[in-house]
Scaffold this motif. Sequence first.
Motif, PDB file in Angstrom:
ATOM      1  N   VAL A 241       7.005   0.437 -10.797  1.00  0.00           N
ATOM      2  CA  VAL A 241       5.557   0.248 -10.860  1.00  0.00           C
ATOM      3  C   VAL A 241       4.858   1.374 -10.114  1.00  0.00           C
ATOM      4  O   VAL A 241       5.256   1.743  -9.004  1.00  0.00           O
ATOM      5  N   LEU A 242       3.815   1.899 -10.743  1.00  0.00           N
ATOM      6  CA  LEU A 242       2.961   2.912 -10.109  1.00  0.00           C
ATOM      7  C   LEU A 242       1.525   2.407 -10.152  1.00  0.00           C
ATOM      8  O   LEU A 242       1.053   1.981 -11.209  1.00  0.00           O
ATOM      9  N   THR A 243       0.841   2.439  -9.007  1.00  0.00           N
ATOM     10  CA  THR A 243      -0.553   1.997  -8.955  1.00  0.00           C
ATOM     11  C   THR A 243      -1.370   2.974  -8.112  1.00  0.00           C
ATOM     12  O   THR A 243      -0.819   3.773  -7.356  1.00  0.00           O
ATOM     13  N   PRO A 244      -2.697   2.857  -8.192  1.00  0.00           N
ATOM     14  CA  PRO A 244      -3.544   3.584  -7.254  1.00  0.00           C
ATOM     15  C   PRO A 244      -3.906   2.742  -6.035  1.00  0.00           C
ATOM     16  O   PRO A 244      -4.582   3.212  -5.130  1.00  0.00           O
ATOM     17  N   TYR A 245      -3.472   1.477  -6.002  1.00  0.00           N
ATOM     18  CA  TYR A 245      -3.967   0.494  -5.035  1.00  0.00           C
ATOM     19  C   TYR A 245      -3.443   0.732  -3.614  1.00  0.00           C
ATOM     20  O   TYR A 245      -2.444   1.408  -3.396  1.00  0.00           O
ATOM     21  N   THR A 246      -4.099   0.072  -2.677  1.00  0.00           N
ATOM     22  CA  THR A 246      -3.651   0.080  -1.288  1.00  0.00           C
ATOM     23  C   THR A 246      -2.610  -1.023  -1.080  1.00  0.00           C
ATOM     24  O   THR A 246      -2.379  -1.873  -1.946  1.00  0.00           O
ATOM     25  N   ARG A 247      -1.991  -1.017   0.082  1.00  0.00           N
ATOM     26  CA  ARG A 247      -0.820  -1.869   0.336  1.00  0.00           C
ATOM     27  C   ARG A 247      -1.114  -3.359   0.140  1.00  0.00           C
ATOM     28  O   ARG A 247      -0.270  -4.100  -0.397  1.00  0.00           O
TER      29      ARG A 247
ATOM     30  N   VAL B 189       8.744   2.359 -16.750  1.00  0.00           N
ATOM     31  CA  VAL B 189       7.697   2.602 -15.756  1.00  0.00           C
ATOM     32  C   VAL B 189       6.408   1.948 -16.244  1.00  0.00           C
ATOM     33  O   VAL B 189       5.979   2.174 -17.383  1.00  0.00           O
ATOM     34  N   PHE B 190       5.792   1.164 -15.369  1.00  0.00           N
ATOM     35  CA  PHE B 190       4.506   0.539 -15.666  1.00  0.00           C
ATOM     36  C   PHE B 190       3.461   1.069 -14.699  1.00  0.00           C
ATOM     37  O   PHE B 190       3.608   0.937 -13.485  1.00  0.00           O
ATOM     38  N   VAL B 191       2.421   1.706 -15.249  1.00  0.00           N
ATOM     39  CA  VAL B 191       1.322   2.232 -14.443  1.00  0.00           C
ATOM     40  C   VAL B 191       0.178   1.236 -14.513  1.00  0.00           C
ATOM     41  O   VAL B 191      -0.438   1.051 -15.563  1.00  0.00           O
TER      42      VAL B 191
END
Length: 265
Positions: free
Chosen positions: A150-156, A211-213
Amino acid sequence: MPESLVDESLVDAPDRSFIDFPFQASAGLAARARIGAVVLASDHTVEHEFWEMVAQPGVAVHFTRIASSAIITPTTLAAMEDTIASQAALILPDAQLDVLAYACTSASIVLGEDRVFGQIKKGRPEARPNTPITAAFAAFDSLDVCRIAVLTPYTRDVNELVRGYIEARGYTVPVFGSFNEPDDNIVACITTDSLRRAVLALGKRDDVDCVFVSCTSVRLADAIASLEAELGKPVLSSNQVLAWHSLRLAGIQDQLAQWGRLFTL
């Protein structure tokens, strides 16, 4: 002289200042399906990418916006729940929708799909509900993948919820990458090169099937097919899976390989 296209009996009507013309009506833009989407006010990307993938011949796409903060946190995401129904109801209120998508991955996870579906049904009871995470799960199953990078732009704080939600559905997340950026206005400007480097780094691992973005603000749809060719594995994005699943829920089976392996299923 060419034959007149005007009905002379209409012209000879007693009051020539008002003429009522007969007409025929077709199914319009939605001859095959009509799909609606509720989009975050802060989202720069989903309308553009979703439209490109979904607006096939005979398929109409309609959007509305929902008030949201550009700063993505569990609190700001949860705050949208009570307005989903009213915003969904604004899309062509006197016409039937086949599918209504709530276009926010992280909010669908924070609230949970059942609660989002309940809100969609309040506003559009006739439409089949959809969210990006719902669509992602359908994509994982259709592609027969279970080890998801998983790839995200989010914070922890958001990332922990995302990982837990995916793993609770029986998938494994061997690796999780993030840009750690909470501002939607900045997320929408993350370059394709930055995304490609991250996707390739995650996807080349042997313990990863796919891979899931995650995030509808991320611009990735145009690069998915080339990334898959390089990796030899499926690459998915929130907007791509949402578009694919919305079409399939509406009964549209068009094969659109330019948008990735998923669109051939």
